[in-house]
Write an enzyme that holds these catalytic residues in place. Structure first.
Site, mmCIF file in Angstrom:
data_model
loop_
_atom_site.group_PDB
_atom_site.id
_atom_site.type_symbol
_atom_site.label_atom_id
_atom_site.label_comp_id
_atom_site.label_asym_id
_atom_site.label_seq_id
_atom_site.Cartn_x
_atom_site.Cartn_y
_atom_site.Cartn_z
ATOM 1 C CD1 TRP A 57 -21.609 27.385 -42.614
ATOM 2 C CD2 TRP A 57 -22.266 29.290 -43.150
ATOM 3 N NE1 TRP A 57 -22.663 27.310 -43.395
ATOM 4 C CE2 TRP A 57 -23.114 28.531 -43.946
ATOM 5 C CE3 TRP A 57 -22.200 30.865 -43.631
ATOM 6 C CZ2 TRP A 57 -24.209 28.798 -44.697
ATOM 7 C CZ3 TRP A 57 -23.414 31.217 -44.618
ATOM 8 C CH2 TRP A 57 -23.999 29.704 -45.039
ATOM 9 C CG ASN B 105 -25.862 25.097 -43.462
ATOM 10 O OD1 ASN B 105 -24.294 25.217 -43.027
ATOM 11 N ND2 ASN B 105 -26.076 24.174 -44.288
ATOM 12 C CG ASP B 106 -29.355 22.801 -43.506
ATOM 13 O OD1 ASP B 106 -29.102 23.895 -43.900
ATOM 14 O OD2 ASP B 106 -29.512 21.826 -44.175
ATOM 15 C CD GLN C 202 -25.133 20.255 -42.351
ATOM 16 O OE1 GLN C 202 -24.669 20.338 -43.782
ATOM 17 N NE2 GLN C 202 -25.029 19.070 -41.992
ATOM 18 C CD1 TRP D 248 -22.736 25.454 -45.899
ATOM 19 C CD2 TRP D 248 -21.033 25.086 -47.758
ATOM 20 N NE1 TRP D 248 -22.822 23.971 -46.419
ATOM 21 C CE2 TRP D 248 -22.017 23.903 -47.377
ATOM 22 C CE3 TRP D 248 -20.158 24.984 -48.677
ATOM 23 C CZ2 TRP D 248 -21.742 22.530 -47.993
ATOM 24 C CZ3 TRP D 248 -20.130 23.902 -49.387
ATOM 25 C CH2 TRP D 248 -20.624 22.581 -49.177
ATOM 26 C CB SER E 296 -29.065 18.394 -43.418
ATOM 27 O OG SER E 296 -28.518 19.604 -43.228
ATOM 28 C CG ASP F 51 -31.022 17.608 -47.116
ATOM 29 O OD1 ASP F 51 -29.587 17.343 -46.876
ATOM 30 O OD2 ASP F 51 -31.068 18.772 -47.768
ATOM 31 C CD GLU G 261 -30.693 22.586 -50.709
ATOM 32 O OE1 GLU G 261 -29.576 22.253 -51.033
ATOM 33 O OE2 GLU G 261 -31.045 23.922 -50.254
#
Ligand code: FRU
Length: 543
Positions: free
Chosen positions: A19, A21-22, A38, A46, A82, A149, A203
């Site tokens: 996985w 993400n950001d 991430q 996640w 993040s 973040d 976010e």
């Protein structure tokens, strides 16, 4: 036999498995671009979040490095979420990131610095022993599970650093402002930089100046009459990002949007498809601001686990202020063009109503295609109903199969031979009260025979005047991604699709016009895209 992984991308960034993400902490240091992101080292869903790390000299081909930031202190024991990089004077990068300190996901802000500044890859990061630098308390009225973040920091004329952190109080989304003289001792300002009621958790906020003329970017600490400021928030409630353009009042340390607010009804979006948790950085070597963003899957969790991975990074986009000063413009970074091969060009021609032509000579599953149109008889456009305020709804109701006078016309990507499957990216033109209204759509409803996928149609109004300007569309097609740019980047739509037939050698690419009136293709250029080097070595455990 069909390929076992038909949805893996050829030139969009993704690790071999698991996985992501950001994008986190993007920056350029000693001529090398850094992407942190991430990452779950343990699976395709996640969880167990660390900062994975890759570097590049062109933002397309990448070298993987060991994980840069992973749980190792009480201040990030339950996850390293993040954050952003800031280059301090003297070319010294520093990272602020969110640490998770307990199983309830309580959030604090931490600092890390490179162990060795002479390593251009900045492979090892050292955490400040006194972390965390910012934490939620009753006194500062911050909710511990909504405090995350941190952005890139900027320096005021008073030599004080500022940074914002995404947050919410009840339903009000906000950008909490902190100040520091030394980057270590941070004090919360009384007022947020900006807030907006009923937007929920903000976010991955981003706050940066844009030049009022030309396409060059400027450093985060630039102020004055020649810049406007942009504030972006990723809204957790809708998983959509909104931005406004406005003015940063340095004396008050507040941001004032020119119009509207960061608002899910009327706001502007970087991307009207699947695109989230994005972040910009200033590339001082090429004087541009670059936007990175995460494109999530549209497949089921079961399918993600089966294929063993989830999430990709969008192609980095140059971002600047439009001449109108009312919106931003984005365009794939020029380095992407080095991946092009097998150029195919179609002669300028009319596409009569209800027709389609195949673009052959490129690999349709891994291509870059640019098309531009001219409309011979705009007067034929259907009348626009002013109650049509939601472009996405309009695109869903007036999808690729519903014809009008002018449109749909555009591209059919990842199409099977018999058109049982295709993704249609197209325009429709309507006659508004005093101007033409251009609708841009990405219709995924027929993209796959597999109904486990989310096939939502996306749409945007495109601020192009078809009387005076040609209407252009560029689509980056990459197996399970169709990332489209309308009007030279005035509206962008990223989509994920999972064809069952239109894979590998069985995919086709067409230009089409299903409207009743003819349109003229001015230019059509297409290229196969070379596979990018993204993770050459298969690395089981990077840490
Ligand atoms: C956005 C986000 C951030 C958070 C991170 C956790 O996608 O939820 O707010 O820091 O992802 O992985």
């Amino acid at each position: 036999s069909p390929p076992s992984q038909p949805y893996r991308t050829g030139y969009h960034f993704q690790p071999p498995k698991n996985w992501i993400n950001d994008p986190n902490g993007p920056m350029i240091y000693k001529g090398i671009y850094h992407l942190f992101y991430q990452y779950n080292p343990k699976g395709a869903v996640w969880g167990n979040i660390v900062w994975a790390h890759s570097t590049s000299t062109d933002l397309i081909n990448w070298t993987p490095h060991p994980h840069a930031i992973y749980p190792s202190q009480p201040s990030d024991h339950y996850g390293c979420w993040s954050g952003s990089a800031t280059i301090l004077p003297g070319d010294k990068p520093i990272i602020l990131y969110t640490g998770i300190i307990d199983p309830e996901n309580t959030q604090v802000q931490n600092l890390a610095v490179p162990k060795n500044l002479s390593d251009p890859y900045l492979r090892e990061w050292v955490k400040y022993p006194q972390n965390p630098l910012m934490e939620p308390t009753i006194e500062n009225e911050i909710n511990g599970s909504s405090f995350r973040d941190p952005t890139t920091a900027w320096l005021g004329h008073d030599n004080i650093w500022r940074v914002i952190i995404g947050s919410k109080i009840h339903r009000k989304g906000l950008a909490v402002l902190y100040r520091s003289r030394d980057f270590k001792k941070w004090t919360k300002a009384k007022h947020p930089l900006h807030s907006a009621k009923d937007t929920g958790m903000w976010e991955c906020p981003d706050f940066f100046p844009v030049s009022t003329s030309g396409q060059n970017g400027v450093d985060a600490s630039t102020f004055g009459p020649n810049v406007k400021h942009v504030l972006k928030a990723s809204l957790d409630d809708t998983k959509h990002e909104y931005y406004t353009i406005g003015t940063y009042n340095i004396t008050l340390d507040r941001y004032f949007p020119d119009k509207g607010s960061v608002d899910s009804d009327s706001g502007l979006r970087y991307d009207y498809g699947k695109y989230y948790a994005s972040k910009t950085f200033f590339d001082h070597e090429k004087n541009r601001r670059i936007l990175l963003g995460w494109i999530n899957e549209s497949s089921s969790v079961a399918d993600d686990i089966k294929k063993g991975w989830a999430g990709v990074q969008a192609i980095p986009r140059k971002i600047w202020l439009d001449k109108s000063r009312k919106q931003l413009v984005q365009w794939p970074i020029v380095e992407l063009e080095k991946q092009r091969e097998n150029h195919v060009q179609l002669p300028s021609q009319f596409l009569k109503g209800g027709s389609r032509i195949e673009v052959s000579g490129v690999t349709p599953v891994q291509a870059d295609v640019e098309i531009s149109f001219e409309i011979p008889d705009l007067k034929k456009a259907e009348v626009f109903n002013p109650s049509w305020t939601d472009p996405q709804l309009l695109c869903s109701q007036k999808g690729a199969s519903v014809k009008s006078a002018l449109g749909p016309f555009g591209l059919l990507a990842l199409a099977s031979k018999d058109l049982q499957e295709y993704t249609a990216i197209f325009f429709k033109i309507f006659k508004g009260k005093d101007k033409y209204v251009v609708l841009m759509c990405s219709d995924q409803s027929r993209s796959s025979l597999n109904d486990d996928n989310d096939k939502t149609t996306y749409g945007a109004f495109l601020n192009v005047d078809p009387v005076h300007e040609k209407l252009s569309l560029r689509s980056l097609i990459d197996h399970s991604i169709v990332e489209s740019f309308g009007g030279g980047g005035k509206a962008c739509i990223a989509a994920r699709v999972y064809p069952t037939l239109a894979i590998d050698k069985n995919a086709h690419l067409y230009a089409f016009n299903y409207g009743t009136e003819k349109v003229k293709i001015l230019n059509l250029n297409a290229w196969s895209m070379k596979k990018a080097h993204i993770f050459e070595s298969v690395i089981e455990d990077l840490k």
